[in-house]
Enzyme design. Structure first.
Site, PDB file in Angstrom:
ATOM      1  N   CYS A 158       0.848  -1.200   0.000  1.00  0.00           N
ATOM      2  CA  CYS A 158       0.000   0.000   0.000  1.00  0.00           C
ATOM      3  C   CYS A 158       0.880   1.246   0.000  1.00  0.00           C
ATOM      4  O   CYS A 158       0.797   2.075  -0.885  1.00  0.00           O
ATOM      5  CB  CYS A 158      -0.927  -0.011   1.207  1.00  0.00           C
ATOM      6  N   ASN A 186      -5.266   3.834   0.971  1.00  0.00           N
ATOM      7  CA  ASN A 186      -5.174   4.132   2.399  1.00  0.00           C
ATOM      8  C   ASN A 186      -6.540   4.045   3.065  1.00  0.00           C
ATOM      9  O   ASN A 186      -7.472   4.757   2.688  1.00  0.00           O
ATOM     10  CB  ASN A 186      -4.571   5.519   2.618  1.00  0.00           C
TER      11      ASN A 186
END
Length: 283
Positions: A158, A186
């Site tokens: 991520c 996120n």
């Protein structure tokens, strides 16, 4: 009030008021308890800036677990591990196999060495080398989103790229370390301030070992989202009154990146509202 709280509240309001709802669309994440699709409200291209020279960007709306965050940060960047046996928290258990490995992700990629004209370096050692020897280079960055290895990662990264840029304090002449975190995705409630605190601390660590001051930390998020089950929690959270920002203490005696331990970091005067517990996590 805490500037991090101000940024967080504005971001959450923007996502809730102006975001795109993915309900009914084809999405990957599911809720572990029901197996149902985990939908979100999302915003594209969120950019938040924090001046680390002024305050440490930890939320006061609820407590951010700094010790666990530092432990994971060191697990990736210092231990260069991809095995949860080297991690003190349970946050990666869902993505670990029977051996404890999360595949060729995160710490594994940081530890991969590449050849440069000066020799062989892994990613963090190359950053430290350049900050010490070529501080004005515009090529000081890391990238763990390695396409050829994605098939062997149990979760695609991520937070995948850090870029470092050095400026100078006009008054003192001392070098200033600035950084940008690029994040493809996120989870705002579960992970936003966790990531902000982690990579702000990484910037502080590198500034200290390279004899620099800290400057700006810029957080770039391609897909900033709030999960459907999180929306009521977020709405309650952002109604709280922001408190004063804490102060980050780092052991000033540590000058080698590999000497830091979780005990070398703490937040002083960290007063927060009640913690939010039992946040459901999409997998």
């Amino acid at each position: 009030m805490s500037y991090a709280d101000k940024v967080f509240i504005a971001m959450c309001n923007d996502v809730i008021e102006n975001g795109i709802d993915t309900t009914g669309e084809k999405v990957r994440p599911i809720w572990e308890d029901t197996g149902e699709s985990a939908y979100t409200i999302k915003r594209f291209g969120v950019v938040n800036r924090y001046d680390l020279s002024k305050e440490f960007p930890a939320l006061t709306l609820r407590k951010t677990a700094i010790k666990s965050g530092v432990d994971e940060l060191l697990w990736i960047w210092q231990k260069k591990s991809n095995n949860i046996s080297d991690l003190n928290s349970r946050i990666w258990d869902e993505w670990a196999d029977e051996t404890g490995s999360i595949g060729e992700a995160y710490g594994y990629q940081i530890g991969q060495k590449s050849r440069y004209k000066e020799g062989w370096f892994d990613q963090i050692d190359r950053v430290i080398y350049d900050l010490k020897n070529n501080p004005y280079s515009r090529r000081i960055l890391t990238n763990i989103y390695v396409h050829q290895d994605l098939h062997a990662m149990h979760l695609y990264p991520c937070a995948y790229s850090m870029t470092f840029n050095v400026t100078k304090n006009k008054e003192t002449g001392k070098l200033i370390l600035n950084s940008i975190l690029n994040q493809r995705s996120n989870d705002i409630l579960a992970a936003n301030n966790w990531n902000v605190c982690q990579y702000s601390i990484l910037t502080h660590m590198l500034a200290q070992v390279c004899d620099m001051e800290v400057g700006e930390f810029v957080h770039v998020i391609a897909d900033a989202h709030i999960y459907d089950r999180h929306i009521p929690v977020v709405k309650e959270l952002i109604q709280r009154e922001p408190l004063e920002a804490p102060t980050l203490w780092i052991n000033p005696d540590k000058k080698d990146f590999y000497d830091f331990t979780p005990d070398d970091f703490r937040l002083d005067n960290y007063v927060t509202h009640e913690q939010v517990k039992g946040i459901p996590i999409a997998v």
